[in-house]
Structures are given as structure tokens and as C-alpha cells.
Design a protein around this motif. Structure first.
Motif, short mmCIF file in Angstrom:
data_model
loop_
_atom_site.label_atom_id
_atom_site.label_comp_id
_atom_site.label_asym_id
_atom_site.label_seq_id
_atom_site.Cartn_x
_atom_site.Cartn_y
_atom_site.Cartn_z
N ALA A 24 0.82 -1.21 0.00
CA ALA A 24 0.00 0.00 0.00
C ALA A 24 0.85 1.26 0.00
O ALA A 24 0.38 2.33 -0.38
CB ALA A 24 -0.92 -0.01 1.22
N LEU A 30 -4.45 2.61 -4.33
CA LEU A 30 -5.87 2.34 -4.54
C LEU A 30 -6.69 3.47 -3.95
O LEU A 30 -6.63 3.73 -2.74
CB LEU A 30 -6.25 1.01 -3.88
CG LEU A 30 -7.74 0.63 -3.92
CD1 LEU A 30 -8.19 0.38 -5.35
CD2 LEU A 30 -8.00 -0.59 -3.05
N SER A 33 -12.59 1.16 -4.45
CA SER A 33 -13.03 -0.10 -5.08
C SER A 33 -14.46 -0.34 -4.61
O SER A 33 -14.69 -0.59 -3.42
CB SER A 33 -12.13 -1.26 -4.68
OG SER A 33 -12.65 -2.49 -5.16
N ILE A 47 -13.28 0.76 -10.05
CA ILE A 47 -12.01 0.97 -9.36
C ILE A 47 -11.41 2.30 -9.81
O ILE A 47 -11.58 2.73 -10.96
CB ILE A 47 -11.02 -0.18 -9.64
CG1 ILE A 47 -9.78 -0.04 -8.75
CG2 ILE A 47 -10.65 -0.26 -11.12
CD1 ILE A 47 -8.86 -1.24 -8.80
N VAL A 49 -7.52 4.20 -9.31
CA VAL A 49 -6.14 4.04 -8.83
C VAL A 49 -5.29 5.19 -9.35
O VAL A 49 -5.62 5.83 -10.35
CB VAL A 49 -5.54 2.69 -9.28
CG1 VAL A 49 -6.14 1.54 -8.51
CG2 VAL A 49 -5.73 2.48 -10.78
N HIS A 106 -10.86 -9.44 -6.30
CA HIS A 106 -9.75 -8.52 -6.05
C HIS A 106 -9.24 -8.01 -7.38
O HIS A 106 -9.58 -8.53 -8.45
CB HIS A 106 -8.64 -9.19 -5.24
CG HIS A 106 -7.92 -10.29 -5.96
ND1 HIS A 106 -8.38 -11.59 -6.01
CD2 HIS A 106 -6.76 -10.28 -6.69
CE1 HIS A 106 -7.55 -12.33 -6.70
NE2 HIS A 106 -6.56 -11.57 -7.15
N THR A 119 -4.87 -5.97 -4.79
CA THR A 119 -5.71 -5.48 -3.69
C THR A 119 -6.14 -6.63 -2.78
O THR A 119 -6.12 -7.80 -3.17
CB THR A 119 -6.96 -4.77 -4.23
OG1 THR A 119 -7.79 -5.72 -4.92
CG2 THR A 119 -6.57 -3.64 -5.18
N ASP A 120 -6.53 -6.28 -1.57
CA ASP A 120 -7.04 -7.28 -0.64
C ASP A 120 -8.36 -7.86 -1.15
O ASP A 120 -9.16 -7.15 -1.77
CB ASP A 120 -7.27 -6.66 0.74
CG ASP A 120 -5.97 -6.22 1.40
OD1 ASP A 120 -4.92 -6.83 1.09
OD2 ASP A 120 -6.01 -5.27 2.21
#
Length: 414
Positions: A24, A30, A33, A47, A49, A106, A119-120
Motif C-alpha cells: 500500500a 488504490l 473499489s 475501481i 487508482v 480482487h 488489492t485485498d
């Protein structure tokens, strides 16, 4: 030496082109999302970014419906740059995705110099947002219903809890992840979510996703039907799947359907009478015939369900719940049916079937024969015109022809 030099150059080139995963605090950030739900038409994944170091050149969405064996990979269109927004539209209208299904997803973002951000994982529930829902839930089951107030919801919830308790006691199966039950307030609302299901379907279990969908009209007979049959039956299929799933084993259908019917909160006298009748007439189907898909013939299909109930009831009566639990566990370990039968009961599959047939032959006969199953005439075979006018016209024509012929014949004789 030249060979070592070539290997070194190859490794160097891989290092130069392979994406470098960053956290991160890396150059790729990010910003947001989110998802937008338009059930049952589509689900949007959005999304945003940013990357102050290098332009973003690749965005990939990876998602999976719960229970599905593989991921779906999607690449939304976007213009490369330092600040990027992208949207992927998942069009679901023609694939009958059940409401309430959990979808895990993700993103993977890569910039021009190879930095990568993964991403998580996130989970979105693809709920039917066209309606308002009430919910009752515990760790094992969640019931969503539309209308009828708390009394209706409590009946549905109690039915689900009791069905799980009955089947767990009979098989040792436990809920691995929460079962979601979506009950619409009318058949029309249910059909609007599944326009491609057969018209006679009133409930459906999506075993891999652990979702049940049906309908229950408050105050109507469909509520009792849902409480006594639909929920116990479909919840059994889901618990059976969780208890037996293995990618290389396929439990027999008679076991799956037999447990589901047995778990319904109603009398099973009609099914047992049908099995006795088949025994007397020499029409009993073998277990091999009802291990895969049931016969297309309506009579044999009905008998297949009845026999499934009978053989499962026999196994529980003869060998007990512990042996049944061992039987199901064998499938989860990847065993085939014959090996699972031997593991649980110390018998071959043929010996188990012979024991069941002998058990049936010793049952007291029913006093009266069951009427034969009705033969349904397809509607397309019955011509209609203005609500049956064509049949009426044909009948009138033949009557008129008969009368005219009689008059002509009488005149000729005179």
C-alpha cells in the motif's frame, strides 16, 4: 562460460520485465473499489487508482462465485495514465445467478515499469435489490423474506434450523459455511429472478454457493409447503454437498435425494406404498439405474424418488447414524460408491442392494393398490380455438353430418 552468460542474461531479462508486487505504500495507490448492483441484469465493479511514478497500463479483475472451482478473469477498458478509473460490467441476465450469492473479488494493477498492486480480497453479496427484505440469522443459516412480518420469518427460520438438526443427527454432517435462504413473497417475484427455470420449479438449491431460493405467500398454502417440504428438502442438498464434496468422487443420486425427501416434515406413506407396489409388480429399479440421472419416463422418475427414500431409510434403520456418517465421509475422502459402501458397511454394493430388496419383501403389503400415475397429455396435442371452440365446432360438425346422413338414408328408403 558462454552457457553461464546466457543463463545470466536470461535471468536478468526476466527481472527487468516481471512485475514487482508493491504494498500500500508503493507507487500504485488504490483510491476506491466499489460495486453497483442491478440484479438480475448486471453487477458493476468500479475501481480508481493512481500512480505518480509511472503510468498505469494494466488492470485486471479476478472474481469467483462462492463454490465455483475456478476464477473469472476480466480486463476492463481504460485509458492508461497516472490517474485511472475503470469499470467492469458483469452481465448476468442470461446465466441465472442466484440472488444473495457471495462473490469474492480482487484487482491486480500494473504500471509501465512493472510495479504491481494486488488489492485485498473483498466480498460482495449479489442481492435482489428490487425488493426490501427482512432477515433472521445465526452462524449456520440466514433466512431472507419479503412479506408477512416476523411470524412468517420465524416459521421459515425454525423450519431451516429444525431441518439442519434432523439431518445432522441422522448423518453427522455439519454446516461448513452459512446457508442463505431467499424466500420471495410470490411465485411471480420468484420467476422474475429466474426466467429460464422450468415453470413447475418452486424452489432451487445452489449447493456450491450454499444458497436456496424459493417463494412463500404469507397466509397461503405455499407457506406450509415451503416450511414442510421446500426448505427441508433443499437445505438437505446443500448440507449433503458440504459433507461429501470431493473433486474426484460422485455420490449416488439415490443417496442425495433419499436424505432430502426423508428430511421433509411430512408423511412418506405414499412413497413407501409406491415402492411396495413396484415390488409386487416386479418393477423395482436397481440402484444402478438411480445412481446417476433419474429416468426421463415420468412413472420411473417418480418411482426413483420413492426408492431413494426407501433405501436411505433402510440404511439408517439397519446400520444407524454412525454408519451413515462414515458413508458420507468416505465420499469426502474421494472414494467411489462401491468403496464407500464397503468402508461404511463392510458390504459390496450388490450385497447392500440385496439386503434392501430382502427388507422390502418382508414388509407388510398395503391393503389396496395405488392408482396408476396419471398420463399427462401435452397441451400442444389438444387443439384450442377461442377457449376450446375448435373442439366444439368439430363436435357439432360430426353431429350435423350424422343427422344429415340419417335423413338422406330415410328419404332414399321411402
Amino acid at each position: 562460460m558462454c552457457r553461464n552468460l546466457l543463463i545470466g542474461l536470461s535471468l536478468l531479462s526476466l527481472c527487468l520485465i516481471a512485475p514487482r508486487t508493491v504494498g500500500a505504500d508503493g507507487p500504485i495507490q488504490l483510491l476506491s473499489s466499489t460495486t453497483r448492483n442491478n440484479f438480475p441484469e448486471e453487477l458493476f465493479f468500479d475501481i480508481a487508482v493512481a500512480d505518480d511514478v509511472s503510468p498505469i497500463v494494466s488492470i485486471q479483475l479476478i472474481f469467483r462465485q462462492r463454490g465455483e472451482p475456478s476464477d473469472t478473469f476480466a480486463r476492463p477498458d481504460f485509458d492508461p495514465g497516472h490517474h485511472v478509473e475503470a469499470t467492469y460490467r458483469w452481465y448476468t441476465k442470461n446465466i441465472s445467478v442466484p440472488p444473495g450469492i457471495p462473490i469474492e473479488y480482487h484487482w491486480v494493477i500494473v504500471d509501465e515499469v512493472g510495479n504491481q498492486l494486488r488489492t485485498d480480497p473483498e466480498t460482495v453479496y449479489y442481492d435482489d435489490v428490487r425488493f426490501s427484505w427482512h432477515v433472521l440469522a445465526n452462524d449456520e443459516v440466514a433466512v431472507f423474506w419479503q412479506a408477512g412480518g416476523e411470524q412468517v420469518g420465524q416459521k421459515l427460520f425454525d423450519s431451516a434450523v429444525a431441518a439442519l438438526q434432523r439431518l445432522s443427527a441422522a448423518t453427522g454432517a455439519v454446516v461448513e459455511y452459512q446457508i442463505r435462504i431467499i424466500m420471495y413473497a410470490s411465485r411471480e417475484a420468484f420467476r422474475s429472478a429466474f426466467p429460464y427455470l422450468n415453470q413447475w420449479v418452486g424452489g432451487e438449491a445452489f449447493s456450491r454457493a450454499s444458497v436456496i431460493v424459493g417463494y412463500a405467500e404469507s397466509g397461503g398454502s405455499s407457506l406450509n409447503w415451503a416450511v414442510e417440504q421446500v426448505i427441508p428438502h433443499e437445505i438437505s442438498h446443500i448440507l449433503f454437498f458440504q459433507a461429501t464434496f470431493h473433486p474426484h468422487s460422485s455420490p449416488p443420486r439415490w443417496l442425495n435425494e433419499g436424505l432430502a425427501i426423508l428430511n421433509e416434515a411430512r408423511s412418506h406413506s405414499e412413497e413407501m406404498a409406491l415402492v411396495r407396489q413396484a415390488v409386487r409388480r416386479g418393477e423395482l429399479l436397481s440402484l444402478g439405474e438411480i445412481s446417476g440421472g433419474f429416468p426421463a419416463d415420468e412413472r420411473k422418475a417418480t418411482l426413483s424418488y420413492a426408492e431413494s427414500l426407501s433405501v436411505v431409510g433402510f440404511i439408517l434403520e439397519r446400520y444407524g447414524a454412525d454408519a451413515m456418517a462414515t458413508f458420507l465421509e468416505a465420499f469426502k475422502d474421494g472414494k467411489a460408491t462401491a468403496a464407500a459402501v464397503d468402508h461404511a458397511f463392510g458390504l459390496s454394493l450388490e450385497e447392500l442392494e440385496n439386503e434392501w430388496r430382502e427388507y422390502l419383501s418382508q414388509l407388510s403389503p398395503v391393503e389396496t393398490e395405488l392408482p396408476p400415475l396419471p398420463v399427462r397429455i401435452p397441451r400442444s396435442f389438444v387443439p384450442t380455438l377461442l377457449g376450446g371452440g375448435l373442439l366444439c365446432c368439430v363436435g357439432v360438425f360430426f353431429v350435423a353430418a350424422f343427422v344429415l346422413g340419417f335423413v338422406v338414408l330415410k328419404r332414399l328408403r321411402t
